[in-house]
Design a protein around this motif. Structure first.
Motif: not given
Length: 229
Positions: A55, A98-100, A102, A107
């Motif tokens: 990541d 992705y952010e939880k 948004d 991210s």
């Protein structure tokens, strides 16, 4: 009078010629048998799936980091594998993370590179796993044992199933006072059950991951239709 005799003679010919046609329409008596046979074989090839996941905030950084880490894993596997070992890529993916809170904005990015190792060194299965993990592998799965003589084992199972079907048919026909004349139809299906590697817990972390290798099962089902009289 002559016409009446001629008509009677023609009618008798029609009746005689039609008799064989009726006999041909009769279906033969049959006996149907279904039999199953299973052949146990010792595997001589192992396959192992190894994946590296990385990541990073930027896609290019995730790809670069994954390439470096994957190369370390490949180098470790090549070093541990036998001369006949083969390593090939089985999948590569780049996807946003992705952010939880948004889901509309990523991210970062995640790269996954998967390879498959094929080797004749079954006794090194645990070593391959350990070396891949030490080099940075993220996932290890689908450890399986196969054989390069699979076609031979499948045919052997099918022939054995047919032999069992013939034995059952002869026994049933004899008990029923019948006689088998010939086989009218044979249909069959084959299945292979390759054992997965069984990982056993090691009491010490430094001990090589123990793998128990099982046998391969090749099964065949046959359905045979015999003509009897």
């Amino acid at each position: 009078m002559k016409r009446m005799l001629l008509l009677a003679f023609l009618l008798s010919l029609v009746q005689i010629s039609s008799a064989p046609a009726q006999e041909c329409d009769e279906k033969p008596s049959t006996l149907e048998i279904t039999a199953r046979a299973t052949i146990q074989a010792v595997p001589n090839t192992l396959t192992l799936s190894v994946a590296v996941e990385t990541d990073a905030p930027l896609a290019k950084d995730a790809v670069r980091a994954n390439a470096e880490q994957t190369e370390r894993v490949l180098s470790a596997l090549r070093k541990a594998a036998d001369k006949d070992g083969k390593i090939k890529t089985s999948g590569f993916s780049l996807s946003p993370v992705y952010e939880k809170g948004d889901p509309s904005k990523p991210s970062g990015f995640r790269v996954r590179n998967a390879v498959v190792l094929e080797s004749k060194a079954l006794d090194k299965a645990g070593l391959f796993i350990d070396k891949a993990v030490e080099a940075g592998a993220s996932r290890i799965s689908n450890l399986a044992f196969t054989s390069d003589k699979e076609e031979e084992f499948r045919r052997e199972a099918a022939v054995e199933a047919l032999r069992l079907a013939q034995g059952d048919a002869e026994a049933l026909a004899k008990a029923s006072g019948l006689m088998i004349r010939r086989i009218i139809r044979i249909s069959h299906e084959q299945r292979e059950h390759s054992p997965l590697g069984v990982l056993r817990d090691a009491s010490v972390a430094s001990v090589q991951t123990p793998i128990s290798v099982g046998e391969i099962s090749f099964s065949a089902n046959v359905h045979v239709v015999f003509e009897v009289d």
